[in-house]
Write an enzyme that holds these catalytic residues in place. Structure first.
Site, PDB file in Angstrom:
ATOM      1  N   TYR A   1       3.629   6.982   9.965  1.00 32.32           N
ATOM      2  CA  TYR A   1       2.811   5.825   9.601  1.00 32.32           C
ATOM      3  C   TYR A   1       3.676   4.707   9.019  1.00 32.32           C
ATOM      4  O   TYR A   1       3.475   3.532   9.341  1.00 32.32           O
ATOM      5  CB  TYR A   1       1.715   6.243   8.615  1.00 32.32           C
ATOM      6  CG  TYR A   1       0.630   5.197   8.473  1.00 32.32           C
ATOM      7  CD1 TYR A   1      -0.415   5.114   9.397  1.00 32.32           C
ATOM      8  CD2 TYR A   1       0.662   4.267   7.437  1.00 32.32           C
ATOM      9  CE1 TYR A   1      -1.394   4.139   9.294  1.00 32.32           C
ATOM     10  CE2 TYR A   1      -0.310   3.287   7.314  1.00 32.32           C
ATOM     11  CZ  TYR A   1      -1.335   3.238   8.253  1.00 32.32           C
ATOM     12  OH  TYR A   1      -2.307   2.266   8.146  1.00 32.32           O
TER      13      TYR A   1
ATOM     14  N   LYS B   1       0.397   0.487  15.296  1.00 36.17           N
ATOM     15  CA  LYS B   1       1.794   0.421  15.749  1.00 36.17           C
ATOM     16  C   LYS B   1       2.103  -0.763  16.665  1.00 36.17           C
ATOM     17  O   LYS B   1       3.276  -1.048  16.926  1.00 36.17           O
ATOM     18  CB  LYS B   1       2.169   1.726  16.486  1.00 36.17           C
ATOM     19  CG  LYS B   1       2.239   2.925  15.564  1.00 36.17           C
ATOM     20  CD  LYS B   1       3.362   2.765  14.570  1.00 36.17           C
ATOM     21  CE  LYS B   1       3.294   3.768  13.453  1.00 36.17           C
ATOM     22  NZ  LYS B   1       3.789   3.248  12.178  1.00 36.17           N
TER      23      LYS B   1
ATOM     24  N   TYR C   1      -9.143   5.814   7.173  1.00 36.40           N
ATOM     25  CA  TYR C   1      -9.360   6.230   8.561  1.00 36.40           C
ATOM     26  C   TYR C   1     -10.352   7.388   8.495  1.00 36.40           C
ATOM     27  O   TYR C   1      -9.989   8.463   8.040  1.00 36.40           O
ATOM     28  CB  TYR C   1      -8.053   6.697   9.200  1.00 36.40           C
ATOM     29  CG  TYR C   1      -7.042   5.602   9.457  1.00 36.40           C
ATOM     30  CD1 TYR C   1      -6.169   5.164   8.454  1.00 36.40           C
ATOM     31  CD2 TYR C   1      -6.942   5.008  10.717  1.00 36.40           C
ATOM     32  CE1 TYR C   1      -5.231   4.161   8.699  1.00 36.40           C
ATOM     33  CE2 TYR C   1      -5.994   4.010  10.974  1.00 36.40           C
ATOM     34  CZ  TYR C   1      -5.155   3.590   9.956  1.00 36.40           C
ATOM     35  OH  TYR C   1      -4.226   2.606  10.208  1.00 36.40           O
TER      36      TYR C   1
ATOM     37  N   PRO D   1      -5.127   1.293  18.705  1.00 38.01           N
ATOM     38  CA  PRO D   1      -4.873   0.703  17.379  1.00 38.01           C
ATOM     39  C   PRO D   1      -4.829   1.702  16.225  1.00 38.01           C
ATOM     40  O   PRO D   1      -4.390   1.337  15.130  1.00 38.01           O
ATOM     41  CB  PRO D   1      -6.047  -0.267  17.199  1.00 38.01           C
ATOM     42  CG  PRO D   1      -7.120   0.252  18.091  1.00 38.01           C
ATOM     43  CD  PRO D   1      -6.433   0.889  19.250  1.00 38.01           C
TER      44      PRO D   1
ATOM     45  N   HIS E   1       0.848  -1.201   0.000  1.00 38.31           N
ATOM     46  CA  HIS E   1       0.000   0.000   0.000  1.00 38.31           C
ATOM     47  C   HIS E   1       0.884   1.250   0.000  1.00 38.31           C
ATOM     48  O   HIS E   1       1.639   1.474   0.935  1.00 38.31           O
ATOM     49  CB  HIS E   1      -0.932   0.010   1.217  1.00 38.31           C
ATOM     50  CG  HIS E   1      -2.124  -0.884   1.045  1.00 38.31           C
ATOM     51  ND1 HIS E   1      -3.305  -0.707   1.727  1.00 38.31           N
ATOM     52  CD2 HIS E   1      -2.320  -1.950   0.248  1.00 38.31           C
ATOM     53  CE1 HIS E   1      -4.172  -1.640   1.356  1.00 38.31           C
ATOM     54  NE2 HIS E   1      -3.598  -2.410   0.464  1.00 38.31           N
TER      55      HIS E   1
HETATM   56  C1  PHB Z   1      -6.587  -3.909  10.862  1.00 37.31           C
HETATM   57  O1  PHB Z   1      -6.548  -4.223   9.659  1.00 37.31           O
HETATM   58  O2  PHB Z   1      -7.064  -4.676  11.711  1.00 37.31           O
HETATM   59  C2  PHB Z   1      -6.078  -2.594  11.278  1.00 37.31           C
HETATM   60  C3  PHB Z   1      -5.455  -1.786  10.349  1.00 37.31           C
HETATM   61  C4  PHB Z   1      -5.000  -0.548  10.721  1.00 37.31           C
HETATM   62  C5  PHB Z   1      -5.144  -0.116  12.015  1.00 37.31           C
HETATM   63  C6  PHB Z   1      -5.747  -0.932  12.963  1.00 37.31           C
HETATM   64  C7  PHB Z   1      -6.218  -2.176  12.598  1.00 37.31           C
HETATM   65  O3  PHB Z   1      -4.701   1.123  12.368  1.00 37.31           O
END
Ligand code: PHB
Ligand code: APR
Length: 387
Positions: free
Chosen positions: A382, A295, A199, A291, A72
């Protein structure tokens, strides 16, 4: 029985440490409280920093990750019904790899089994003794009590493990922040309706659109900590998720059952230092990040890598300096990730708060979406700060 390193906990941190040590010719015994199937049943995040992939390569467990992981080059931020791409690759020269933590764990378990290094699953009542001197670990398995003497103990047993609790309370400083909401997550089989992770901040709360593969999605919504899984039926979840990520996606979500559904609280937590005598904490045993930003696993991997380097130079070069600097080296990186995860959580969720906080949050997201410099800061964090 005697070994060089006892590893408490068979999550990704403990397994990775065992694999790195094995390749360096250092013997370990891994003790895991649960069964292997139970460990593989836990659904966790799935975004790997390039530095994490490098360590997994170094450990010789990246074959499947290289073929099945999704590259990605960007992530999207959703805000008030619009979406803005943060061009990770353009801004940093790096990308992230989408590959579930469950799969990382599966690959590591296979490598440990192939290496012949000993593991005990369903090890009960693991107890650490004399961690300041000549350490011993006892555990119960198959109705018998076992005792192991070792040089070092690696506490990789997660937030609820026994290792951190074995350190005298006055030797640890704890820093903590809890958040007044949780994440409700759903795993489901359909082709992602998004090319990159989204997000999304909305007036109704945060949502995250993620994926595991070309045919499996993982989605989350910010929820109340008192919500129950029963009240969040799949139709209700998808409707709420759709409202938060945007109408183009909402209109195309298929009605499918969840493969897994869970609610997790959000927490920031750090215990300092990460070393007490012969015991070294690593991963979730020492710190938790919310989450947002993904990280958790990446930080566990950097701790483990530093611990591996310290142990390797101890056994090979007779130098204790890597072990002496372990805690400080980890904490520097941990706090940078704590800051980033706290910041992303702060910007994208709905908080009960006063009107002033709300306006500051709005200004911050607007600034992010307008400023290439602000986007570069997000992107750099990130994809992960250097190890
Ligand atoms: C996930 O795919 O479970 C996931 C991805 C990004 C995040 C948190 C969880 O920031
Ligand atoms: N004895 C032996 N094993 C234990 C004990 C104990 N007393 N207590 C806990 N464990 C085991 C757990 O069953 C678990 O399998 O330790 C393991 C810890 O694994 P994780 O919780 O996955 O932690 P870690 O390996 O540090 O991985 C960090 O996991 O929680 C996520 O976001 C986090 O992605 C990050 C990653």
């Amino acid at each position: 029985m005697k070994t060089q390193v006892v590893i408490v906990g068979g999550g990704p941190a403990g397994l990775l440490l065992g694999q790195l040590l094995h390749r360096a010719g250092i013997a370990s015994l891994l003790l895991e409280r649960r069964s292997g199937d139970y460990v593989l049943g836990r659904i966790r995040a799935g975004v790997l920093e390039p530095g994490t992939v490098d360590v997994l390569e170094h450990a010789g467990v990246a074959d499947r990750l290289r073929t099945e992981g999704l590259t990605h080059d960007g992530v999207e931020i959703g805000y008030r019904g619009t979406r803005h791409r943060i061009a990770l690759k353009e801004l940093t020269g790096k990308h992230v790899t989408v590959y579930g933590q469950t799969e990382v764990t599966r690959d590591l378990m296979a490598a440990r089994a192939a290496s012949g290094a000993p593991s005990v699953y369903e090890a009960e009542d693991v107890t650490l003794a004399d961690i300041g001197g000549t350490p011993r670990v006892t555990y119960r398995h198959g109705g018998k009590l076992h005792e192991v003497q070792c040089d070092f103990i690696a506490g990789c047993d997660g937030f609820h493990g026994v290792s951190r609790r074995s350190v005298p309370a006055d030797a640890l400083s704890v820093f903590e922040r809890t958040y007044p909401f949780g994440w409700l997550g759903v795993l489901a089989d359909f082709a992602p309706l998004w090319r990159e992770l989204i997000y999304a901040a909305s007036d109704r709360g945060f949502a995250l659109a993620s994926m595991r593969s070309e045919t499996r999605v993982r989605c989350y919504i910010q929820c109340d900590l008192n919500d129950s899984l029963e009240e969040w039926t799949e139709p209700r979840f998808w409707e709420e998720f759709g409202r938060r990520v945007g109408s183009d996606i909402a209109a195309r979500i298929p009605s499918v059952p969840a493969l897994e559904k869970s609610i997790a609280p959000l927490r920031s937590f750090v215990a300092e230092p990460l070393r007490f005598g012969k015991l070294f904490l690593a991963g979730d045993a020492a710190h938790i990040v919310p989450p947002t930003g993904a990280k958790g696993l990446n930080l566990a991997v950097s701790d483990v890598f530093y611990l591996y380097e310290g142990l390797r130079s101890f056994y090979r070069g007779n130098s204790a300096s890597g072990l002496d600097h372990y805690s400080a080296r980890c904490l520097r990186r941990i706090w940078h990730s704590e800051r980033f995860s706290w910041w992303m959580t702060r910007q994208l969720h709905q908080f009960p708060g006063d009107a002033f906080d709300g306006r500051i949050q709005q200004a911050e997201v607007e600034y992010l979406l307008e400023s290439r410099a602000a986007q570069a800061v997000l992107a750099e964090n990130y994809v992960g700060l250097p190890l």
